[in-house]
Design an enzyme around this catalytic site. Structure first.
Site, mmCIF file in Angstrom:
data_model
loop_
_atom_site.group_PDB
_atom_site.id
_atom_site.type_symbol
_atom_site.label_atom_id
_atom_site.label_comp_id
_atom_site.label_asym_id
_atom_site.label_seq_id
_atom_site.Cartn_x
_atom_site.Cartn_y
_atom_site.Cartn_z
ATOM 1 N N TYR A 52 0.951 -1.158 0.034
ATOM 2 C CA TYR A 52 -0.083 0.079 0.008
ATOM 3 C C TYR A 52 0.745 1.314 -0.116
ATOM 4 O O TYR A 52 0.763 1.891 0.777
ATOM 5 C CB TYR A 52 -0.958 -0.112 1.250
ATOM 6 C CG TYR A 52 -1.967 -1.214 1.167
ATOM 7 C CD1 TYR A 52 -2.348 -1.979 0.262
ATOM 8 C CD2 TYR A 52 -2.613 -1.265 2.447
ATOM 9 C CE1 TYR A 52 -2.970 -2.982 0.549
ATOM 10 C CE2 TYR A 52 -3.580 -2.174 2.714
ATOM 11 C CZ TYR A 52 -3.721 -3.155 1.737
ATOM 12 O OH TYR A 52 -4.724 -4.248 1.660
ATOM 13 N N HIS A 106 0.189 -11.716 2.004
ATOM 14 C CA HIS A 106 -0.854 -10.907 1.274
ATOM 15 C C HIS A 106 -1.456 -11.522 -0.121
ATOM 16 O O HIS A 106 -0.596 -11.634 -0.951
ATOM 17 C CB HIS A 106 0.009 -9.582 0.782
ATOM 18 C CG HIS A 106 -0.986 -8.588 0.576
ATOM 19 N ND1 HIS A 106 -0.485 -7.311 0.293
ATOM 20 C CD2 HIS A 106 -2.425 -8.456 0.352
ATOM 21 C CE1 HIS A 106 -1.533 -6.327 -0.065
ATOM 22 N NE2 HIS A 106 -2.731 -7.182 -0.080
#
Length: 196
Positions: A52, A106
């Site tokens: 991110y 992830h």
């Protein structure tokens, strides 16, 4: 707010958490203001990721000085030990902390999860980090049911983050199956990623 304990982790937080993907789209000043406002409103669980962009950096500034008052979850896409240690070091630096409460793999594909779990894979390194106290708990995020199914069978995985909302409704059965295994189900995209 309703409180919930995340599976067998012992982490007890408000039912609503703060997903920090969107703060990469706003200024540092606005992101810090927003995260602190959420904290003041009673939110204690904040979820970010290496992927991110600057989200970790913004949370690091927001919680500088009150780190022990919040639970921070972040994520790595690493499949091998070398990449894992690099990601962990970067996350710790960005978040201005010496520990991560919940470290998650992830969104791996089922094949990549096999690589993570193989000898020399990222899971070995994560278990070492957990043994050293640098990581509190181990989780995974997924969008594919095949990855969910594999993760459910891995004893070391304590939490599974998966989409559940009015659009993607397969979650209720998965929540129950996580509970049966003593794992926490963390709802991803409760507002369908902004569609609602």
């Amino acid at each position: 707010m309703d409180m919930v304990t995340l599976g067998s982790t012992g982490i007890t937080v408000n039912k609503n958490g703060f997903g920090a993907l969107p703060i990469q789209r706003i200024s540092q000043e606005d992101a810090v203001y927003l995260a602190r406002k959420a904290y003041k409103a009673g939110i204690r669980f904040f979820d970010t990721a290496r992927a991110y962009t600057d989200s970790e950096v913004k949370l690091g500034e927001a919680f500088d000085g009150i780190r022990t008052e919040v639970y921070i979850a972040t994520k790595t896409a690493a499949q091998n030990a070398e990449d894992f240690w690099k990601d962990l070091h970067t996350s710790l630096t960005n978040l201005r902390t010496d520990y991560i409460d919940l470290y998650q793999f992830h969104n791996p594909s089922p094949e990549n999860l096999d690589k993570i779990l193989a000898p020399g894979g990222a899971m070995e390194a994560l278990l070492e980090a957990k043994a050293k106290g640098v990581v509190g708990h181990i989780g995974i995020t997924a969008h594919l049911s095949q990855t969910f199914e594999k993760a459910l069978k891995v004893d070391e995985i304590e939490t599974i983050m998966f989409p559940y909302n009015i659009v993607e409704q397969q979650g209720k059965e998965l929540i129950d199956r996580c509970a049966e295994k003593g794992k926490a189900f963390i709802d991803m995209k409760p507002l369908a990623g902004g569609a609602i």
